[in-house]
Design a protein around this motif. Structure first.
Motif, PDB file in Angstrom:
ATOM      1  N   ASP A 138      -6.371   5.058  -1.277  1.00 52.19           N
ATOM      2  CA  ASP A 138      -6.972   4.819   0.038  1.00 52.19           C
ATOM      3  C   ASP A 138      -8.427   4.389  -0.080  1.00 52.19           C
ATOM      4  N   SER A 179      -3.743  -4.967  -0.445  1.00 57.15           N
ATOM      5  CA  SER A 179      -4.517  -4.615   0.743  1.00 57.15           C
ATOM      6  C   SER A 179      -4.138  -5.448   1.963  1.00 57.15           C
ATOM      7  N   ASP A 183      -8.556   0.848  -1.291  1.00 60.71           N
ATOM      8  CA  ASP A 183      -8.176  -0.070  -0.216  1.00 60.71           C
ATOM      9  C   ASP A 183      -9.319  -0.242   0.781  1.00 60.71           C
ATOM     10  N   GLU A 184     -10.004   0.851   1.093  1.00 65.78           N
ATOM     11  CA  GLU A 184     -11.152   0.771   2.007  1.00 65.78           C
ATOM     12  C   GLU A 184     -12.270  -0.078   1.402  1.00 65.78           C
ATOM     13  N   LEU A 241       0.817  -1.212   0.000  1.00 61.99           N
ATOM     14  CA  LEU A 241       0.000   0.000   0.000  1.00 61.99           C
ATOM     15  C   LEU A 241       0.854   1.266   0.000  1.00 61.99           C
ATOM     16  N   GLY A 256     -13.711  -7.392  -0.053  1.00 61.16           N
ATOM     17  CA  GLY A 256     -12.645  -8.231  -0.609  1.00 61.16           C
ATOM     18  C   GLY A 256     -13.005  -9.693  -0.764  1.00 61.16           C
ATOM     19  N   PHE A 268     -11.876  -2.493  -0.733  1.00 58.41           N
ATOM     20  CA  PHE A 268     -11.460  -3.889  -0.726  1.00 58.41           C
ATOM     21  C   PHE A 268     -11.546  -4.480   0.669  1.00 58.41           C
ATOM     22  N   ASP A 269     -11.304  -3.668   1.686  1.00 59.57           N
ATOM     23  CA  ASP A 269     -11.449  -4.155   3.057  1.00 59.57           C
ATOM     24  C   ASP A 269     -12.890  -4.580   3.342  1.00 59.57           C
ATOM     25  N   PRO A 325      -4.874  -6.518  -6.128  1.00 57.87           N
ATOM     26  CA  PRO A 325      -5.353  -5.688  -5.009  1.00 57.87           C
ATOM     27  C   PRO A 325      -5.517  -6.467  -3.709  1.00 57.87           C
TER      28      PRO A 325
END
Length: 197
Positions: free
Chosen positions: A95, A129, A98-99, A76, A105, A101-102, A125
């Motif tokens: 960012d 992540s 990434d959020e 990241l 995901g 994917f959290d 990704p």
């Protein structure tokens, strides 16, 4: 096609698994070609149908783990630094991705394995992540098992007409690539307008 056929003739079901693993990392020959061919070969009795499904699923996981490792290596922080140097891209974009994917995901990896083009890309990704590797492997294996089984059984059922799978799924691949291209163009145009305003 001839190379894949020779690979399966020489190695049997593990050859199909190797072809799928390579396809995940270097996708000039898509799984829509390899898997129905494996089903057709199983229908001729030259390889086991169950073994073809299991070996190609193992190959899918191995190939996906290579791309996951690439994403994990990129990381990241490094991706943020790269994004900061790219035109039209902001660190906040990384960012936000990434959020997202959290939150999504698990579903992205599972269902992504069943979408042409996306099935390979989704691993990167996941690695970036920091998705736990055990969870990534589980969802990748589950999604790949469904995709591989469907295409192998279709090739098995179609027999010598197994190439029809690639013909029809080729339209899906084209649609996915077109959607990605449109999304990129829309992203760039919206950023240009935002800068001008």
């Amino acid at each position: 096609m001839e190379w894949i056929t020779r690979l399966m003739e020489a190695l049997g079901s593990p050859g199909a698994g190797l072809a799928v693993a390579l396809e995940n990392v270097f996708p000039p020959v898509p799984s829509e070609v390899i898997l129905p061919l494996a089903g057709f070969t199983a229908g001729q009795g030259r390889i086991s149908l169950v073994a073809a499904i299991l070996w190609t699923t193992a190959g899918s996981v191995v190939g996906a783990l290579v791309l996951y490792g690439l994403g994990a290596w990129l990381g990241l922080d490094r991706l943020r630094r790269v994004a900061g140097k790219l035109p039209f891209v902001q660190v906040s974009d990384v960012d936000k991705a990434d959020e997202w994917f959290d939150r999504h995901g698990n579903a992205a990896v599972f269902f992504g394995r069943m979408v042409p083009v996306v099935r390979s890309l989704i691993s990167v990704p996941a690695g970036v992540s920091g998705m736990p590797i055990a969870k990534f492997t589980l969802y990748t294996a589950a999604g790949s098992l469904g995709w591989n089984t469907a295409l192998i059984l279709t090739g098995y059922a179609l027999g010598e007409n197994y190439q029809l799978v690639d013909r029809y799924l080729g339209w899906v691949s084209t649609a996915v690539l077109a959607a990605l291209a449109i999304a990129i163009v829309w992203f760039v145009v919206s950023r240009v307008k935002a800068r001008r305003s």
